[in-house]
Design an enzyme around this catalytic site. Sequence first.
Site, PDB file in Angstrom:
ATOM      1  N   PRO A 118       4.411  -5.059  -6.791  1.00 12.12           N
ATOM      2  CA  PRO A 118       3.217  -5.359  -5.641  1.00 12.12           C
ATOM      3  C   PRO A 118       2.877  -6.717  -5.420  1.00 12.12           C
ATOM      4  O   PRO A 118       2.208  -7.369  -6.244  1.00 12.12           O
ATOM      5  CB  PRO A 118       2.015  -4.786  -6.332  1.00 12.12           C
ATOM      6  CG  PRO A 118       2.748  -3.924  -7.342  1.00 12.12           C
ATOM      7  CD  PRO A 118       3.611  -4.784  -8.010  1.00 12.12           C
ATOM      8  N   LEU A 119       3.420  -7.225  -4.230  1.00 10.53           N
ATOM      9  CA  LEU A 119       3.092  -8.850  -4.158  1.00 10.53           C
ATOM     10  C   LEU A 119       1.797  -9.179  -4.073  1.00 10.53           C
ATOM     11  O   LEU A 119       0.950  -8.479  -3.662  1.00 10.53           O
ATOM     12  CB  LEU A 119       3.819  -9.037  -2.679  1.00 10.53           C
ATOM     13  CG  LEU A 119       5.260  -8.618  -2.463  1.00 10.53           C
ATOM     14  CD1 LEU A 119       5.878  -8.962  -0.940  1.00 10.53           C
ATOM     15  CD2 LEU A 119       6.234  -9.731  -3.374  1.00 10.53           C
ATOM     16  N   ASN A 188      11.248 -20.249   1.510  1.00  3.56           N
ATOM     17  CA  ASN A 188      12.512 -19.909   2.313  1.00  3.56           C
ATOM     18  C   ASN A 188      12.462 -19.382   3.514  1.00  3.56           C
ATOM     19  O   ASN A 188      13.456 -18.945   4.396  1.00  3.56           O
ATOM     20  CB  ASN A 188      13.566 -18.853   1.508  1.00  3.56           C
ATOM     21  CG  ASN A 188      12.701 -17.510   1.072  1.00  3.56           C
ATOM     22  OD1 ASN A 188      11.802 -17.007   2.059  1.00  3.56           O
ATOM     23  ND2 ASN A 188      13.367 -17.142   0.098  1.00  3.56           N
ATOM     24  N   HIS A 263      17.754 -10.398   1.791  1.00  2.26           N
ATOM     25  CA  HIS A 263      16.683 -10.367   0.952  1.00  2.26           C
ATOM     26  C   HIS A 263      16.584  -9.146   0.021  1.00  2.26           C
ATOM     27  O   HIS A 263      16.387  -9.137  -1.254  1.00  2.26           O
ATOM     28  CB  HIS A 263      15.631 -10.167   1.942  1.00  2.26           C
ATOM     29  CG  HIS A 263      14.278  -9.411   1.259  1.00  2.26           C
ATOM     30  ND1 HIS A 263      13.169 -10.155   0.569  1.00  2.26           N
ATOM     31  CD2 HIS A 263      13.775  -8.033   1.285  1.00  2.26           C
ATOM     32  CE1 HIS A 263      12.549  -9.180   0.040  1.00  2.26           C
ATOM     33  NE2 HIS A 263      12.849  -7.863   0.558  1.00  2.26           N
ATOM     34  N   GLU A 409     -13.071  -8.425  -5.045  1.00  2.71           N
ATOM     35  CA  GLU A 409     -12.744  -7.207  -6.136  1.00  2.71           C
ATOM     36  C   GLU A 409     -11.315  -7.324  -6.461  1.00  2.71           C
ATOM     37  O   GLU A 409     -11.197  -6.879  -7.791  1.00  2.71           O
ATOM     38  CB  GLU A 409     -13.253  -5.935  -5.433  1.00  2.71           C
ATOM     39  CG  GLU A 409     -14.806  -5.811  -5.126  1.00  2.71           C
ATOM     40  CD  GLU A 409     -15.132  -6.574  -3.850  1.00  2.71           C
ATOM     41  OE1 GLU A 409     -14.348  -6.856  -3.161  1.00  2.71           O
ATOM     42  OE2 GLU A 409     -16.526  -6.509  -3.695  1.00  2.71           O
TER      43      GLU A 409
HETATM   44  C1  TPP Z   1       2.025  -5.486  -1.756  1.00  2.00           C
HETATM   45  C2  TPP Z   1       3.508  -5.129  -1.322  1.00  2.00           C
HETATM   46  N1  TPP Z   1       3.598  -4.932   0.040  1.00  2.00           N
HETATM   47  C3  TPP Z   1       5.085  -4.801   0.416  1.00  2.00           C
HETATM   48  C4  TPP Z   1       6.172  -4.838  -0.553  1.00  2.00           C
HETATM   49  C5  TPP Z   1       7.440  -4.555  -0.069  1.00  2.00           C
HETATM   50  N2  TPP Z   1       8.043  -5.875   0.098  1.00  2.00           N
HETATM   51  C6  TPP Z   1       8.877  -6.435  -1.047  1.00  2.00           C
HETATM   52  S1  TPP Z   1       9.593  -7.749  -0.953  1.00  2.00           S
HETATM   53  C7  TPP Z   1       8.916  -7.963   0.705  1.00  2.00           C
HETATM   54  C8  TPP Z   1       9.077  -9.148   1.620  1.00  2.00           C
HETATM   55  C9  TPP Z   1       8.556 -10.489   0.445  1.00  2.00           C
HETATM   56  O1  TPP Z   1       9.260 -11.594   1.208  1.00  2.00           O
HETATM   57  P1  TPP Z   1       9.115 -12.960   0.245  1.00  2.00           P
HETATM   58  O2  TPP Z   1       8.134 -13.113  -0.669  1.00  2.00           O
HETATM   59  O3  TPP Z   1       9.298 -14.218   1.281  1.00  2.00           O
HETATM   60  O4  TPP Z   1      10.570 -12.603  -0.410  1.00  2.00           O
HETATM   61  P2  TPP Z   1      11.979 -13.382   0.067  1.00  2.00           P
HETATM   62  O5  TPP Z   1      12.313 -12.179   1.080  1.00  2.00           O
HETATM   63  O6  TPP Z   1      12.001 -14.524   0.216  1.00  2.00           O
HETATM   64  O7  TPP Z   1      12.733 -12.783  -1.245  1.00  2.00           O
HETATM   65  C10 TPP Z   1       8.184  -6.679   0.901  1.00  2.00           C
HETATM   66  C11 TPP Z   1       7.358  -6.769   2.272  1.00  2.00           C
HETATM   67  C12 TPP Z   1       5.697  -5.179  -1.879  1.00  2.00           C
HETATM   68  N3  TPP Z   1       6.556  -5.061  -2.533  1.00  2.00           N
HETATM   69  N4  TPP Z   1       4.315  -5.284  -2.037  1.00  2.00           N
HETATM   70 MG    MG Z   2      10.670 -15.614   1.606  1.00  2.92          MG
END
Ligand code: TPP
Ligand code: MG
Length: 652
Positions: A118-119, A188, A263, A409
Amino acid sequence: MDLKALEKTALSVRALAMDAIQKANSGHPGMVMGAAELGALLYGEILRHDPSEPAWPDRDRFVLSAGHGSMFLYSLLHLSGYKEMTLDAIKSFRQVGSAAAGHPEYGYSGGIEMTTGPLGQGFATAVGMAIAETMLSARFNTGNRNIVDHFTYVLAGDGCLQEGVSAEASSLAGHLELGKLIVFYDSNKITIDGSTDLSFTEDVAKRYEAYGWQVLSGSMYNFEEIVALIAKAKAEAIKPSIIILKSNIGKGSPNKENSADSHGAPLGMDEVISARKVLGIPSDDNGLDFYIAPEAVDYFKAKREGWKKNRENWFTEFDAWAKENPDLKKEWDAFYSGKANAGNLPDFTLGEKIATRTAAHKSLQAISAANPNLAGGSADLKGPNAVGIPGNYSPSNRGGVYIHFGIREFAMAAIANGISLHGGFRSFCATFMVFSDYLRPALRLSALMKQPVIYVLTHDSIFVGEDGPTHQPVEHLAVLRAIPNVRVLRPADAEETAQAWAMAMERTDGPTVLALSRQNTTVFAKDDPQWKDSLRKGAYIAQKAAKPEAVIIATGSEVNLAMEAAALSGKNVQVVSMISRELFESQSEDYQNNIVPAGVRTIVCEAGIRQGWERWAKPADIFSLERFGESGPGDKVAKHLGFTAKALSEMI
Ligand SMILES: Cc1ncc(C[n+]2csc(CCOP(=O)(O)OP(=O)(O)O)c2C)c(N)n1
Ligand SMILES: [Mg+2]
């Protein structure tokens, strides 16, 4: 620094990632290939770690916040020699039972400091780890012997930096001067949808400067430059550092480098083969061979002795410290024992009218005094949540345990996870129950990672009153109970509340929610003399009836209401206080039958939606609220909504 070995390590990381993802036919090669150099450098040269004892207390922490790049972590853990991360595990990447799960899962292998995916949450949780480091060092370092002295590193991508939770956490980290937090930003400029030009064009560097961070930048592909940047970051004692590294997603893939195509999908076998040629990965056949460069193997093998020695040196230092400071050592052991002290819980008197949040405040004072390793705070609701404990944590008082999280929160809960994961501390956080929605993703991770974080959620029903429907939880108890491994405790009066805090502290394998009232409840006589034990089974008979015509199961502040309704009805009604439905449902059928006898009409009473209660009563016998509240004094709102003892007695 052996540049050649580092290059060969980066090469091996790319090779393993391409093959594992190809074999699984699923995964995210782009970030791993783009940041392989940083991985090689971190695991080979920078991190203070020891694969032969991954959990030693003073290791550096590394959190892969960009959890989709899990093969980054797995390949480096494998090369470093973490025993669970075998080549076989990598060969069964993303398969059931493999340590190399789809995203890094806490507990699946040494070296995985937390579950990420979860990013943004990894970043925020790492802030909690960094806070814990400062708290521990303030308490235990003696000046001549600094047994707590490590860094917290994070690798975050564009996605982590877009997520609000990292902004909340970064703002707080800057304010708290967490100089030993070092974040690498894999810049990137690509996310799933394509270029960051689509939605992310702010000046991240300026933003972080404004947060009070040290901002550094360089290239992902210059080892010496990165080493120098890390040295600068380490030298900065006050500001946390973000190191922005320009990188190419999918580096080495001739047709997919710098493209979103790399990706989140396997490159495809043809592209893997082409990439091997570009990168100079030897390959006997054209199949999946999980190539690891011999130079990389040798390089990491040669490191192991040093890592071990380093760790052993720490233990030697620790033993000397322990001898010199027996009292501190005792405290250290208590911090790391994983056991809570019961404390001198407050007594309350029958008939006393007191909000459960207020009773919780009194209980917390006792628990905090008995457990100096309990740290936490509220999202700017210290008074209303009644969670104040002595000793504010701040840059000038790292020994404090009360954290002013500010109105953040989600970051608060993620940080509470980080403090718990770090080791040494128990953590709690607090807000209005209705705003648990703002932190739920972190609560879900507490549950998934089995962290015993305590969530103090006050103002737990429409009885909140004047603040109106935006502040009155209705669906929240159901929502919170719906998350696996979350224990929701909703105590009915002050006595139950003291026990509820104790129960939360007794738990070791997952989070507890304390659902507490704003309004007063009356301390009632309990017909079960063993009620404290029974409470730990989820429910007990608060008011016994000889041959009950009905049994009311009530929770929290509605137990008072149920008793009143029982009296009004003139019938033989048994009242059950169910502090935790989940706990009760895990008891033997016999126990359940003793409390809620089969064949007797059962009524459920809770000031929230009925969802989840159907197992215990027919829908028509569930006294619930299926709508949002209203603004007005609590009792007036309840009357307006028909949620009164009189209405319940009529139902009986
Ligand atoms: C909270 C959350 N929202 C959406 C996703 C789905 N998701 C996984 S990777 C990604 C894109 C991430 O982009 P980046 O951090 O730039 O990674 P890169 O493409 O450079 O590897 C998304 C939207 C997730 N894992 N967590
Ligand atoms: Mg990226």
